[in-house]
Write a protein that holds these residues in place. Structure first.
Motif, mmCIF file in Angstrom:
data_model
loop_
_atom_site.group_PDB
_atom_site.id
_atom_site.type_symbol
_atom_site.label_atom_id
_atom_site.label_comp_id
_atom_site.label_asym_id
_atom_site.label_seq_id
_atom_site.Cartn_x
_atom_site.Cartn_y
_atom_site.Cartn_z
ATOM 1 N N UNK A 193 0.843 -1.195 0.000
ATOM 2 C CA UNK A 193 0.000 0.000 0.000
ATOM 3 C C UNK A 193 0.884 1.253 0.000
ATOM 4 N N UNK A 194 0.281 2.334 -0.496
ATOM 5 C CA UNK A 194 1.005 3.610 -0.505
ATOM 6 C C UNK A 194 0.281 4.585 0.430
ATOM 7 N N UNK A 195 1.024 5.238 1.302
ATOM 8 C CA UNK A 195 0.460 6.198 2.256
ATOM 9 C C UNK A 195 1.010 7.581 1.935
ATOM 10 N N UNK A 196 0.213 8.611 2.189
ATOM 11 C CA UNK A 196 0.772 9.941 1.906
ATOM 12 C C UNK A 196 1.749 10.367 2.993
ATOM 13 N N UNK A 197 1.566 9.805 4.191
ATOM 14 C CA UNK A 197 2.447 10.188 5.287
ATOM 15 C C UNK A 197 2.980 8.954 6.011
ATOM 16 N N UNK A 198 4.295 8.917 6.206
ATOM 17 C CA UNK A 198 4.926 7.837 6.963
ATOM 18 C C UNK A 198 5.536 8.458 8.217
ATOM 19 N N UNK A 199 5.063 8.022 9.374
ATOM 20 C CA UNK A 199 5.547 8.590 10.640
ATOM 21 C C UNK A 199 6.451 7.554 11.306
ATOM 22 N N UNK A 200 7.729 7.885 11.415
ATOM 23 C CA UNK A 200 8.717 6.964 11.986
ATOM 24 C C UNK A 200 9.023 7.414 13.411
#
Ligand SMILES: [Mn+2]
Length: 315
Positions: free
Chosen positions: A71-78
């Motif tokens: 899946x593709x997410x607009x935001x990745x929070x690490x």
């Protein structure tokens, strides 16, 4: 923190990632971040690199294990992750995301995000997420308060380590006022040790090696030594606390052979900044707590490397 808030407000779909071998701070922060996004009317999914181990199983609900999803997410929070390498296979999720928000408190953080909210003065990533609730004016659920308290408690050794600040205590007090069971959180983290683990640790206690007159103390473990007690070496954490608690220890080290990968954890009780040694071996962390995977063929070779590097720090 401004950039972080803007990104969180703008996010439409978010994936939240803790570091590999996620600890209490990483998992608690991720769960609280998912709650924060939920409070703002957004959906989020948390992917860990591997299943949550026995010790932290009480935090496993809501944590998915990454299996190559595309899946593709607009935001990745690490969260709580000092460098991109500590995302393991999940770096693919960060690469595909529209932007990466890196929230962390490791002084060795490589600022790998598009937006980096890194505060090495914070006790824990949990403390930073608690601050975001305030600055975003988001309603904090009792569940989120529990996750954050557990995160902070985990990284501060229940408010005992030097990373605990007045701000940490004020944050913890505010979380307590949400009605959490703080005694249960501490008990689940620190006083729920299976007997087999305690017996294994007792054996390791008898095998502490001391160097420099006891200023450096080391324990080590391999898969076979853990198996004797029915334990998976991957699941056995915190063995560095065995030498750390001995009086006179300035630096404590644990060396774990995890199926050929030699993992080293370092703790400092004194002036030594053990993140320097960890960084020299390609790892990182904090001044008082750091870790790395060393290029060594076995525990004995790794121990020589650790003794040499820590000897420099103790000079
Ligand atoms: Mn942390």
């Amino acid at each position: 923190m401004d950039g972080a808030e803007e990104l969180i407000k703008k996010a439409r779909s978010a994936v939240i990632l803790p570091h590999v071998n996620a600890d209490g701070d990483a998992l608690g922060s991720c769960l609280a971040m998912a709650e924060l996004l939920g409070a703002l009317g957004k959906e989020a999914v948390i992917y860990a690199e591997e299943p949550v181990g026995q010790r932290l199983r009480f935090m496993a609900d809501g944590i998915k294990v990454y299996g190559g999803e595309t899946e593709v997410y607009d935001t990745c929070i690490v969260l709580d992750c000092g460098d991109r390498e500590r995302l393991g296979e999940r770096a693919a999720l960060a690469d595909r995301a529209g932007c990466v928000l890196n929230i962390d408190h490791h002084k060795t953080n490589t600022m790998f995000g598009d937006v980096n909210y890194v505060d090495a003065q914070a006790s824990s990533t949990g403390e930073l997420i608690a601050g975001l609730y305030g600055s975003l004016g988001a309603e904090m659920s009792a569940a989120a308060a529990g996750y954050l308290y557990t995160a902070i408690c985990s990284d501060t050794g229940c408010f005992a380590y030097s990373n605990t600040s007045p701000k940490t205590m004020r944050t913890a007090a505010e979380l307590m006022e949400k009605g959490i069971d703080h005694a249960a959180a501490a008990r689940l983290l620190f006083d729920s040790v299976p007997l087999e683990t305690e017996l294994f640790k007792a054996e390791l206690t008898g095998k502490i090696r001391s160097y420099f007159g006891g200023r450096l103390r080391i324990v080590s473990a391999d898969p076979a030594s853990a198996e004797k007690y029915g334990l998976d070496i991957e699941d056995v954490s915190d063995i560095v606390d065995i030498p750390r608690r001995i009086c006179g220890t300035e630096i404590a080290a644990s060396i774990k052979d995890v199926n050929g990968m030699i993992r080293v954890s370092l703790r400092s009780n004194g002036e030594a900044d053990v993140s320097e040694a960890a960084q020299a071996f390609g790892g990182g962390g904090h001044a008082k707590a750091a870790g790395c995977t060393v290029e060594a063929s076995d525990i004995a070779e790794a121990e020589e490397m650790v003794v040499k590097a820590c000897g420099e720090l103790l000079r």
